[in-house]
Design a protein around this motif. Structure first.
Motif, short mmCIF file in Angstrom:
data_model
loop_
_atom_site.label_atom_id
_atom_site.label_comp_id
_atom_site.label_asym_id
_atom_site.label_seq_id
_atom_site.Cartn_x
_atom_site.Cartn_y
_atom_site.Cartn_z
N LEU A 1 -8.97 6.18 1.85
CA LEU A 1 -9.67 6.99 0.85
C LEU A 1 -9.76 8.46 1.21
CD1 LEU A 1 -12.61 4.56 -0.03
CD2 LEU A 1 -10.34 4.75 -1.08
N SER A 2 -9.28 8.85 2.38
CA SER A 2 -9.34 10.26 2.77
C SER A 2 -8.10 11.04 2.33
CB SER A 2 -9.50 10.38 4.29
OG SER A 2 -8.38 9.81 4.95
N ARG A 3 -7.13 10.36 1.74
CA ARG A 3 -5.90 11.03 1.29
C ARG A 3 -6.10 11.59 -0.11
NH1 ARG A 3 -1.89 9.08 4.74
NH2 ARG A 3 -2.96 8.53 6.67
N ILE A 4 -5.19 12.46 -0.54
CA ILE A 4 -5.32 13.04 -1.89
C ILE A 4 -4.80 12.08 -2.96
CG2 ILE A 4 -5.13 15.38 -0.97
CD1 ILE A 4 -2.34 15.51 -2.17
N GLY A 5 -4.40 10.90 -2.55
CA GLY A 5 -3.99 9.87 -3.49
C GLY A 5 -3.54 8.63 -2.75
N ALA A 6 -3.84 7.44 -3.30
CA ALA A 6 -3.43 6.19 -2.66
C ALA A 6 -3.49 5.07 -3.68
CB ALA A 6 -4.32 5.86 -1.47
N TYR B 1 -6.07 5.74 -6.95
CA TYR B 1 -6.75 6.99 -7.29
C TYR B 1 -5.81 8.15 -6.99
CZ TYR B 1 -7.59 8.20 -2.36
OH TYR B 1 -7.43 8.54 -1.04
N GLU B 2 -5.95 9.21 -7.76
CA GLU B 2 -5.13 10.42 -7.62
C GLU B 2 -5.96 11.63 -8.01
OE1 GLU B 2 -2.21 10.26 -6.32
OE2 GLU B 2 -1.43 8.24 -6.76
N LEU B 3 -5.43 12.82 -7.69
CA LEU B 3 -6.05 14.07 -8.12
C LEU B 3 -5.30 14.66 -9.32
CD1 LEU B 3 -7.00 15.72 -4.70
CD2 LEU B 3 -8.39 14.29 -6.22
N ILE C 1 0.84 -1.20 0.00
CA ILE C 1 0.00 0.00 0.00
C ILE C 1 0.87 1.25 0.00
CG2 ILE C 1 -1.73 1.33 1.27
CD1 ILE C 1 -2.81 -1.24 2.42
N LEU C 2 0.53 2.19 -0.85
CA LEU C 2 1.16 3.51 -0.88
C LEU C 2 0.07 4.56 -0.73
CD1 LEU C 2 3.78 3.44 -3.80
CD2 LEU C 2 4.26 3.76 -1.36
N SER C 3 0.34 5.62 0.02
CA SER C 3 -0.64 6.69 0.14
C SER C 3 0.06 8.02 0.35
CB SER C 3 -1.61 6.43 1.30
OG SER C 3 -0.93 6.44 2.54
N TYR D 1 -9.10 10.93 -10.59
CA TYR D 1 -8.74 9.88 -11.53
C TYR D 1 -8.56 8.57 -10.77
CZ TYR D 1 -7.64 13.76 -14.70
OH TYR D 1 -7.70 14.89 -15.47
N GLY D 2 -9.08 7.48 -11.32
CA GLY D 2 -8.95 6.19 -10.67
C GLY D 2 -8.66 5.08 -11.67
N LEU D 3 -8.03 4.01 -11.19
CA LEU D 3 -7.67 2.87 -12.04
C LEU D 3 -7.77 1.60 -11.21
CD1 LEU D 3 -4.59 2.62 -14.42
CD2 LEU D 3 -5.00 0.84 -12.72
#
Length: 328
Positions: A224-229, A240-242, A144-146, A197-199
């Motif tokens: 899911l509360s981070r700006i990307g993970a 997902y990312e912004l 996991i990366l966030s 954006y999500g994949l």
């Protein structure tokens, strides 16, 4: 609220700049997992079979155009099964480069291990002495990366953002599970200046049910509360990312996202009022406003006609004073 959007924009730019890499560089290594529970010796049959397998997966004739291939070499107990999975938005050339690069690093990162998985930005390489084909693996090899930054310090806004990410990512999971390539992306406008954006992706050898189960668990494991993970298992992964981290041109126009979530309260929704997919809610709102107005207008007209007719009848039958015309 403007300060909140400014914070999102700043975090987006920071995340994008720190994640940018030139395409000409080597594949970006993320993580690997190779448990020491089972090993082999350098002069063993298993090692010979493993070298044959890796050579097959990285050969010029491998299925780089589909981004996925598996192979099995040898017989038990020295049988080895392996596969590679490239990200669904990447070209065959990028896929081939990643697989070849990862194969060259395999024996250095995990020497003498009978099973291993290697995660790169562009691809995943995996092999094992066990049967790993058409089987979901979610109990080992997790990664996991966030982003360390939350979307907002305000819990109400965090809950709203989390709901949006979850609903959109799960919609992408449904689409991926129903496709033969087991890959899907989403793109959802949160504000006029910010887009989600999500994949999601499974190995194509999984069934629809197994892929859906794997992706659902993967999405639930991400913060899911981070700006990307992002979350990885050997069988599936989610991200997902912004910012646009995947190649939109390669995958074409993504399917429309589900209707955005609405939350009560004074905090404006993160979604833009001009987004598609809101016609159902808009129509209900219009009907709720227009119908009472029309009913009120009709009642007013009916009442006006009734009293006007009554007044006209009364004035037309009134007798003259003293039998004379009122003008005398």
């Amino acid at each position: 609220m403007s300060s909140f959007f400014s914070l999102i924009t700043f975090l987006f730019l920071f995340s994008f700049l720190t994640s940018f890499r030139a395409s000409a560089q080597d594949p970006y290594f993320l993580n690997h997992n190779c448990p020491n529970s089972t090993t082999y010796s350098s002069n063993s049959t298993y090692f010979t079979n493993l070298k044959t397998l890796l050579s097959s997966l990285s050969s010029p004739n491998a299925s780089y155009s589909t981004g996925f291939q598996n192979a099995t070499v040898g017989q038990a107990p020295d049988r080895v099964t392996g596969l590679f999975l490239c990200r669904g938005d990447l070209s065959p050339e990028v896929c081939r480069n990643c697989v070849a690069f990862s194969v060259n690093e395999t024996l250095t990162r995990c020497p003498n291990q009978r099973e291993a998985v290697f995660y790169y930005e562009e691809c995943i390489l995996r092999y094992s002495h066990k049967n790993i084909l058409s089987t979901t693996t979610t109990n080992e090899g997790e990664f996991i990366l966030s982003n360390p930054n939350n979307i907002s310090p305000i819990q109400k806004q965090i809950n709203q953002f989390t709901g949006l990410v979850s609903s959109n990512m799960n919609q992408a999971a449904i689409e991926a599970a129903n496709r033969s390539i087991k890959f899907s992306t989403i793109k959802t406008e949160l504000t006029e200046l910010q887009t989600l954006y999500g994949l999601v992706q499974c190995t194509p050898d999984l069934s629809r049910e197994n892929c859906m189960s794997c992706l659902t668990s993967s999405i639930n494991r991400m913060p899911l509360s981070r700006i990307g993970a992002r979350q990885f298992w050997p069988s599936c992964n989610s991200r997902y990312e912004l910012y646009a981290f995947y190649n939109e041109t390669a995958i074409g126009t993504p399917p429309p996202p589900p209707p955005p979530l609405r939350f009560p309260g004074s905090t404006p929704p993160l979604t833009s009022p001009s987004l598609p997919g809101k016609s159902g809610s808009s129509n209900v709102l219009v009907v709720a406003i227009v119908v009472p107005i029309i009913v009120a207008v009709l009642l007013f007209i009916a009442g006006y006609c009734f009293f006007a007719k009554r007044a006209k009848k009364t004035y037309g039958t009134a007798p003259a004073l003293d039998g004379k015309d009122s003008s005398d």
